[in-house]
Design an enzyme around this catalytic site. Structure first.
Site: not given
Ligand code: ZN
Length: 502
Positions: A266-267, A270, A296
């Site tokens: 997830h990170e 980003h 996101e």
């Molecule tokens: Zn996030």
């Protein structure tokens, strides 16, 4: 050098000065969360507040007004990028100018103190410890809305900070459709009576080995370790100094195989976005992400759409078997995939499955609307939280830690942020629809652990546009359509139909 060129150069220098402050501030925030001595907390809060106030002052200085006036008088000489630069500069200036310096100082102090109080309260699982600090933040948030102004709903003023142009009216419609669609799929899953076993994810997984696998996954995603690093914090997050230093953090649970792994993915999503922001936009102020929902969309795209796909799951299975010797003995690829996608309404947002996740967001959105519009008070939060969980997910927290205290967002005043996650899901699925048309055979590559074609597509279609377009225009540019819930709902239905055979 022409007069215009001179002014553009001067503006670029001015932005650099602002960047020096934000870089220093972000680095100090990172330090605060990764290992700063506890006794420093209050002083660090003051330092961070000082930097934010300085940035605010630079953003609203007469110098900025002068730049805007000059650029506006030369608009006919500008290309799209410089026109956009001028428009955004003016928009931000007018927004920032409404806040008095003292308010910025007070808010950032309250935010740093709030985070400290929240962490203590969460560890003790006691909302009372956080209540006072939160009351202050809510009071200041309401004050900020008065400064900003609003047309219909007070909450609109907060939404606009994270997703330009978004309103409660629009979001109620989108979230209504999303909620109904999810509940329908959830009911179909329940009616099958099938239970998926994921107990093998809760054996003992040594932290150092989890970390190795996380680093490996970040590497295949295209995370550039020369421009970033991964450290450990209470809550995983991503912070950037510039596109040349993007840091992610992670948190490890030895009895939970998926938590750190999917946080890293997830990170990483980003971080890659930030690393891909082109240098060519330096000096325009447009070298930032389009919006938090687009941000996101990238993280959740990697985490779920890619990370929990059958193809990637097969790759991950092979890597996991290699990394954790003997841990997955007797577990088939099919069982592994199903366990990754097990649907169970649960209490903790960050651990929620892909289907029920958006319901966690809708709950927070509804609570924030009530709070901001004075329909409930801070003291009511634990009760309202628990009631909504029971109503929407059929589960009820037994303490504040697994209830109202689970997320960091309110502690630093990020009201209006939560909807970004669910919108990110919608953006992501709509992008996927286009990506699979543009790059046939992409899933085959994903199955081999080759994520380069995914990265390339996202880089060219999303990342490199940085803030050249408003999110609503960006999604139209990418997919030819406005943001719609139907792509995400169809994606979910296809996926779970195959898994649960409903
Ligand atoms: Zn996030």
């Amino acid at each position: 050098m022409s007069e215009v060129e001179k002014k553009l150069k001067e503006f670029a220098e001015y932005l650099k000065k602002i960047n020096h402050y934000t870089t220093a501030g972000n680095l100090m925030y990172w330090d605060m969360t990764t290992g700063m001595p506890e006794a420093m907390a209050e002083t660090r809060a003051e330092t961070l507040s000082f930097f934010q106030t300085e940035v605010h002052n630079l953003n609203v200085s007469p110098k900025i007004e002068e730049f805007i006036k000059f650029f506006e008088s030369h608009m006919d000489e500008f290309d799209y990028t410089y026109k956009r630069m001028t428009k955004q500069l003016k928009k931000d200036y007018e927004k920032q100018k409404r806040y008095p310096e003292e308010f910025i100082r007070e808010f950032s102090l309250a935010a740093s103190r709030g985070e400290v109080a929240w962490e203590k309260a969460k560890n003790a699982s006691d909302f009372e410890i956080f209540k006072l600090a939160l009351e202050k933040i809510v009071e200041l948030t309401k004050k900020s809305i008065e400064y900003k102004g609003y047309k219909d709903n007070k909450y609109d003023a907060l939404l606009d900070d994270y997703e330009a142009g978004l309103t409660v009216e629009k979001l109620d419609k989108v979230f209504g459709e999303l909620r109904d669609g999810i509940v329908e799929i959830l009911n179909k899953i329940k009616s099958t009576g099938k239970e998926i076993d994921d107990s093998f994810f809760h054996k003992e997984f040594p932290k150092s080995e989890q970390e190795s696998l996380c680093l490996k996954l970040l590497d295949i995603m295209g995370f550039d370790f020369k421009r970033g690093r991964m450290d450990e914090t209470e809550h995983p997050y991503t912070i950037d100094m510039t596109n040349k230093d993007v840091r992610i953090t992670n948190h490890y649970y030895e009895n939970d195989f998926t938590s750190a792994l999917f946080s890293a993915i997830h990170e990483g999503g980003h971080a890659i976005y930030e690393q891909d922001i082109p240098d060519s936009l330096e000096g325009t102020g447009l070298n930032v992400a389009a919006s938090m929902a687009i941000h996101e969309s990238q993280s959740r795209f990697y985490e779920n759409i890619i990370g929990k796909s059958r193809e990637f799951s097969n790759y991950l299975y092979n890597e996991s078997v290699k990394q954790f010797k003997g841990q997955f003995e007797g577990v088939s690829k099919e069982q592994f995939y199903k366990a990754l996608n097990k649907v169970t309404p649960s209490l903790i947002r960050t651990e929620a499955d892909e289907l029920t996740y958006s319901l966690h967001i809708i709950i927070r959105y509804e609570i924030e609307k009530l709070l901001i519009n004075d329909l409930i008070e801070v003291k009511d939060l634990p009760r309202v939280w628990n009631e909504k969980y029971k109503e929407y997910l059929g589960v009820e927290p037994t303490n504040d830690k697994e209830g109202v205290l689970q997320d960091v967002h309110w502690s630093d005043g990020s009201f209006g942020y939560f909807p970004s996650y669910a919108l990110g899901n919608l953006y992501g699925a709509q992008m996927l629809h286009k990506m699979t048309k543009d790059v046939p055979g992409i899933y085959e590559e994903i199955g081999k652990g080759n994520l380069q074609p995914v990265h390339k597509w996202l880089k060219e279609n999303v990342h490199e546009y940085a803030n050249l377009y408003d999110p609503s225009d960006l999604i139209k540019k990418i997919t030819g359509e406005e943001l719609k819930a139907k792509y995400f709902l169809k994606y979910l239905d296809d996926k779970y139909k195959e898994i649960y055979k409903y």
